[in-house]
Design a protein around this motif. Structure first.
Motif, PDB file in Angstrom:
ATOM      1  N   LYS A  66       0.856  -1.205   0.000  1.00 41.76           N
ATOM      2  CA  LYS A  66       0.000   0.000   0.000  1.00 41.76           C
ATOM      3  C   LYS A  66       0.890   1.252   0.000  1.00 41.76           C
ATOM      4  O   LYS A  66       0.685   2.187  -0.755  1.00 41.76           O
ATOM      5  CB  LYS A  66      -0.913  -0.015   1.228  1.00 41.76           C
ATOM      6  N   ALA A  73      -8.320   1.341  -5.743  1.00 40.89           N
ATOM      7  CA  ALA A  73      -9.458   1.334  -4.806  1.00 40.89           C
ATOM      8  C   ALA A  73      -9.265   0.245  -3.748  1.00 40.89           C
ATOM      9  O   ALA A  73      -9.606   0.434  -2.574  1.00 40.89           O
ATOM     10  CB  ALA A  73     -10.760   1.107  -5.571  1.00 40.89           C
ATOM     11  N   MET A  74      -8.687  -0.888  -4.161  1.00 46.56           N
ATOM     12  CA  MET A  74      -8.428  -1.986  -3.219  1.00 46.56           C
ATOM     13  C   MET A  74      -7.450  -1.539  -2.125  1.00 46.56           C
ATOM     14  O   MET A  74      -7.633  -1.852  -0.948  1.00 46.56           O
ATOM     15  CB  MET A  74      -7.848  -3.195  -3.964  1.00 46.56           C
ATOM     16  N   ASN A 100      -6.936   1.518  -1.187  1.00 42.06           N
ATOM     17  CA  ASN A 100      -7.587   2.533  -0.350  1.00 42.06           C
ATOM     18  C   ASN A 100      -8.445   1.896   0.739  1.00 42.06           C
ATOM     19  O   ASN A 100      -8.634   2.476   1.802  1.00 42.06           O
ATOM     20  CB  ASN A 100      -8.466   3.459  -1.209  1.00 42.06           C
ATOM     21  N   LYS A 101      -8.960   0.691   0.457  1.00 42.12           N
ATOM     22  CA  LYS A 101      -9.836   0.019   1.431  1.00 42.12           C
ATOM     23  C   LYS A 101      -9.063  -0.909   2.378  1.00 42.12           C
ATOM     24  O   LYS A 101      -9.672  -1.524   3.255  1.00 42.12           O
ATOM     25  CB  LYS A 101     -10.894  -0.817   0.685  1.00 42.12           C
ATOM     26  N   GLN A 102      -7.755  -1.029   2.190  1.00 46.81           N
ATOM     27  CA  GLN A 102      -6.991  -2.009   2.986  1.00 46.81           C
ATOM     28  C   GLN A 102      -7.150  -1.755   4.484  1.00 46.81           C
ATOM     29  O   GLN A 102      -7.089  -0.612   4.941  1.00 46.81           O
ATOM     30  CB  GLN A 102      -5.497  -1.919   2.628  1.00 46.81           C
ATOM     31  N   ASP A 103      -7.359  -2.855   5.213  1.00 53.83           N
ATOM     32  CA  ASP A 103      -7.396  -2.749   6.682  1.00 53.83           C
ATOM     33  C   ASP A 103      -6.493  -3.836   7.257  1.00 53.83           C
ATOM     34  O   ASP A 103      -5.562  -4.277   6.570  1.00 53.83           O
ATOM     35  CB  ASP A 103      -8.835  -2.840   7.209  1.00 53.83           C
ATOM     36  N   TRP A 116     -12.833  -5.748   6.777  1.00 57.74           N
ATOM     37  CA  TRP A 116     -13.132  -5.708   5.347  1.00 57.74           C
ATOM     38  C   TRP A 116     -12.189  -6.641   4.567  1.00 57.74           C
ATOM     39  O   TRP A 116     -11.015  -6.755   4.935  1.00 57.74           O
ATOM     40  CB  TRP A 116     -12.951  -4.259   4.865  1.00 57.74           C
ATOM     41  N   ASP A 160     -17.249  -8.397   0.143  1.00 63.30           N
ATOM     42  CA  ASP A 160     -16.824  -6.994   0.340  1.00 63.30           C
ATOM     43  C   ASP A 160     -16.182  -6.448  -0.936  1.00 63.30           C
ATOM     44  O   ASP A 160     -16.443  -5.321  -1.350  1.00 63.30           O
ATOM     45  CB  ASP A 160     -15.785  -6.894   1.472  1.00 63.30           C
ATOM     46  N   LEU A 169     -17.308  -3.395  -3.495  1.00 61.89           N
ATOM     47  CA  LEU A 169     -16.436  -2.277  -3.895  1.00 61.89           C
ATOM     48  C   LEU A 169     -16.364  -2.182  -5.431  1.00 61.89           C
ATOM     49  O   LEU A 169     -16.418  -1.081  -6.003  1.00 61.89           O
ATOM     50  CB  LEU A 169     -15.022  -2.479  -3.323  1.00 61.89           C
TER      51      LEU A 169
END
Lengths: 183, 248
Positions: free
Chosen positions: B98, B156-157, B159-162, B168, B173, B177
């Protein structure tokens, strides 16, 4: 007293320079560690201009801010500085010991150094070999947490290096000539 | 006398500490260098065993060279005829990937991909668990359904990383997205996942095996020319390696 001894050592240019050089070398190796092959390939390639041979390794040093967690960054910097200090102080100690050889006679001086290295029956000298080993183990912990795992070793490395520096300074303050007890 | 006892105790403690550190270092080092074992913990998500000869066997080790990287059929961005190709192994759950995406890849795209000088080929190294496998699987379908939107989806993937394998990141999920990205036909993506999952799993496993053959044992990793670059390196370093390739 120990702080005075410590600062006294680094007032001498030779030891300050040694500290700086060792710190830079250890820091660079730690940051380059995963990409040492790229660094070597760039340096030895006859097709790469000299300016790139310098600028590429330097740019890889920037990975301290991109390829390390904040904790790892702190440990890498701290361990590099402490290992540099430890090496410079140990060299100072050995320098002084070798001067003792000249001043007090070869046999007594050599026995003193060997005894201090192995710490056999010489409580006053302290275990130089062990403290040196400590500093090496402390410094090697710099590699243990690269790139992601085992950061807990960083704190142990820092503790070992601080201990090593403290004990070496203590040795410097102790009597410079050991007299072995005869049993 | 007391001094001597202190010295002996210290030596014992120092030796014990040294032993503990050496054992622990070896343990962590060996664990880190066997990422393949991570996927063995998720047998249901790993490629089903291919029929004999259906997946090309990877050689044990390969000399690092972009010319030897399998490019055909892989997701990529940039001019297909770009003079320089960069192969990029990554995991959607990897925090350093990331970081690399945000700090380095975005600059490579702006300065080299858009100008047509560099093509970036995306290779899976999904080794961080179920969410990584799910992401890799959907990525294959997105590439097949809407190649021009692949990089938008890829960003986008990240940006959603947790956190790894929590919160998520399930396939549901990721599909939710995917629906939000204009230009991707979600029905086609779902249909591809329903019909081609087994093939995608084999491709994901092959990407990873290929990376391992080049000496890759973690992410992010890149091959530029004959150089294998490991870790989230700064843009200035990658830029210089690309420039050297462009001068050839």
């Amino acid at each position: 007293m120990k702080l005075k001894t410590f600062t006294g050592i680094f007032r001498k240019f030779k030891y300050s320079a040694l500290w700086l050089i060792v710190t830079v070398v250890v820091f660079s190796i730690a940051v380059w560690w995963q990409n040492l092959s790229v660094i070597f390939n760039v340096i030895k390639s006859p097709h790469i201009p000299l300016i790139s041979k310098i600028s590429i390794p330097l740019s890889f040093l920037g990975s301290i801010s991109t390829n390390f967690t904040l904790e790892a960054e702190i440990y890498v910097i701290l361990i590099s500085i402490l290992f540099g200090l430890s090496v410079a102080i140990t060299v100072y100690y050995l320098d002084r010991r070798f001067r003792e050889i000249k001043n007090h006679g070869i046999t007594l001086g050599l026995i003193g150094i060997i005894a201090s290295l192995f710490s056999l029956g010489c409580a006053a000298c302290g275990p130089l070999l062990i403290t040196t080993l400590l500093s090496l183990v402390g410094a090697s912990s710099i590699l243990a947490f690269l790139p992601l795992k085992g950061q807990e070793f960083g704190i142990i490395g820092v503790i070992l290096l601080v201990l090593s520096i403290y004990l070496t300074v203590k040795q410097i303050e102790d009597p410079t000539v050991c007299r072995l007890k005869r049993k | 006398m007391e001094n001597k006892n202190n010295s002996t105790s210290f030596q014992v403690i120092a030796i014990l500490l040294t032993a503990v550190i050496i054992i622990a270092t070896v343990y962590f080092a060996s664990r880190r260098h066997r990422p393949q074992q991570t996927t063995e913990n998720y047998p249901s998500l790993v490629a089903t065993k291919a029929a004999p000869n259906s997946t090309p066997a990877q050689p044990k080790s390969l000399a690092v060279n972009i010319a030897k990287v399998k490019i055909t059929g892989e997701p990529f961005i940039g001019n297909p005829q770009a003079p320089v190709t960069v192969a990029f192994w990554f995991d959607y759950q990897c925090p350093f990937c990331k970081r690399f995406e945000e700090n380095t890849m975005s600059s490579i795209v702006s300065n080299y991909v858009k100008s047509g000088e560099v093509k970036v080929v995306f290779k899976d190294f999904a080794f961080l668990g179920p969410d990584s496998q799910a992401a890799a699987l959907v990525s294959k379908a997105v590439w097949e359904a809407a190649p021009s939107k692949f990089y938008l989806w890829h960003q986008a993937m990240y940006n959603k990383q947790d956190r790894e394998n929590s919160g998520w990141g399930s396939q549901a999920d990721i599909l939710a997205l995917t629906k939000t990205i204009p230009g991707i036909n979600i029905n086609k993506v779902e249909q591809l996942l329903a019909t081609k999952s087994s093939q995608y799993r084999q491709e994901i496993a092959a990407d990873k095996a290929e990376g391992s053959a080049f000496g890759i044992n973690g992410t992010p990793s890149l091959i530029i020319g004959r150089q294998l670059v490991i870790g989230a390196q700064p843009y200035s370093a990658i830029k210089q390696l690309i420039d050297l390739q462009l001068k050839k």
